[in-house]
Each structure stands twice: as C-alpha cells, then as structure tokens.
Design a protein around this motif. Sequence first.
Motif, mmCIF file in Angstrom:
data_model
loop_
_atom_site.group_PDB
_atom_site.id
_atom_site.type_symbol
_atom_site.label_atom_id
_atom_site.label_comp_id
_atom_site.label_asym_id
_atom_site.label_seq_id
_atom_site.Cartn_x
_atom_site.Cartn_y
_atom_site.Cartn_z
ATOM 1 N N PRO A 24 -7.029 -1.887 -3.126
ATOM 2 C CA PRO A 24 -7.161 -2.741 -4.315
ATOM 3 C C PRO A 24 -6.035 -2.581 -5.334
ATOM 4 C CG PRO A 24 -9.288 -1.872 -3.728
ATOM 5 C CD PRO A 24 -8.277 -1.179 -2.834
ATOM 6 N N CYS A 25 -5.540 -1.388 -5.531
ATOM 7 C CA CYS A 25 -4.476 -1.212 -6.528
ATOM 8 C C CYS A 25 -3.132 -1.734 -6.038
ATOM 9 C CB CYS A 25 -4.370 0.251 -6.964
ATOM 10 S SG CYS A 25 -3.848 1.387 -5.676
ATOM 11 N N ARG A 26 -3.003 -1.966 -4.744
ATOM 12 C CA ARG A 26 -1.748 -2.488 -4.174
ATOM 13 C C ARG A 26 -1.843 -3.958 -3.780
ATOM 14 N NH1 ARG A 26 2.416 -1.793 -4.400
ATOM 15 N NH2 ARG A 26 3.077 -2.061 -2.263
ATOM 16 N N LEU A 27 -3.066 -4.495 -3.700
ATOM 17 C CA LEU A 27 -3.249 -5.828 -3.135
ATOM 18 C C LEU A 27 -2.578 -6.929 -3.944
ATOM 19 C CD1 LEU A 27 -4.421 -7.355 -0.787
ATOM 20 C CD2 LEU A 27 -6.578 -7.532 -2.030
ATOM 21 N N GLY A 28 -2.690 -6.898 -5.263
ATOM 22 C CA GLY A 28 -2.052 -7.927 -6.090
ATOM 23 C C GLY A 28 -0.557 -8.047 -5.810
ATOM 24 N N PRO A 29 0.204 -6.954 -5.924
ATOM 25 C CA PRO A 29 1.637 -7.037 -5.632
ATOM 26 C C PRO A 29 1.938 -7.455 -4.187
ATOM 27 C CG PRO A 29 1.169 -5.057 -6.893
ATOM 28 C CD PRO A 29 -0.151 -5.660 -6.520
#
Length: 112
Positions: A24-29
């Motif tokens: 989740p903390c990497r999914l946006g980028p």
Amino acid sequence: AGNRDRMARIIEAYAEHCPHPHLPCRLGPLLKHAGLVVADQAVHPLLNTRFDADTYSHGIMEFIAAFVPGHRGVTTEDAAAWKRDLEECGARDDYFFSLNRYLFLVRRPAPD
C-alpha cells in the motif's frame, strides 16, 4: 497480546503469506509510474476491542495459526500459545486488534 515478543514473531511469520506486505505505501507511485491516474485513496480500518466469535480478528486467528508454523522459526506450540494468549486477553477485557485496508481508485488517463 500479553507476550509481545511472541506476537511480533507471529506477525512477522504471517507477513510471509503476502508477496508484498508493504505494497500500500508503494502502490500509488507504482501506479503513477505505469501511466495510470490515482483518482482517490482511502483507508478502511477494522477495529476489534473484544475477542468474540463474530469479530474479524477472531475469525482470522485460525488461518494465521495454521499458516505461521514453519515460518521464521515459529512452531505449532508457539501458534497455540499465541491463540491462548489472545483468548486470555479477551477474557480479561484487555483485547485490541486494528488493521487498515487501503483502497485505491485508479483510472487510465484520457487519450490525447
């Protein structure tokens, strides 16, 4: 849990069930890099402050206890002791479980 060290070992072992436990903390980028537009992001928290059969944490406990033996040095006995610990916390009304689920609304950009 009453035994914090064992709880940490169980959580670390259970993380192996997921290929990307911190996605989740990497999914946006990653989505943006793939050319997609992240239109919205939200969190859906789960909170159980009692250890009852109709709670999410109670329901997933058996799955976790079945998965963790053999991962990161956790034994079947460790998993059974972890379950007993949680049951005891619930009996003392000293139980807390929190889990965040992350939602991403993604779209393809309009063609030029």
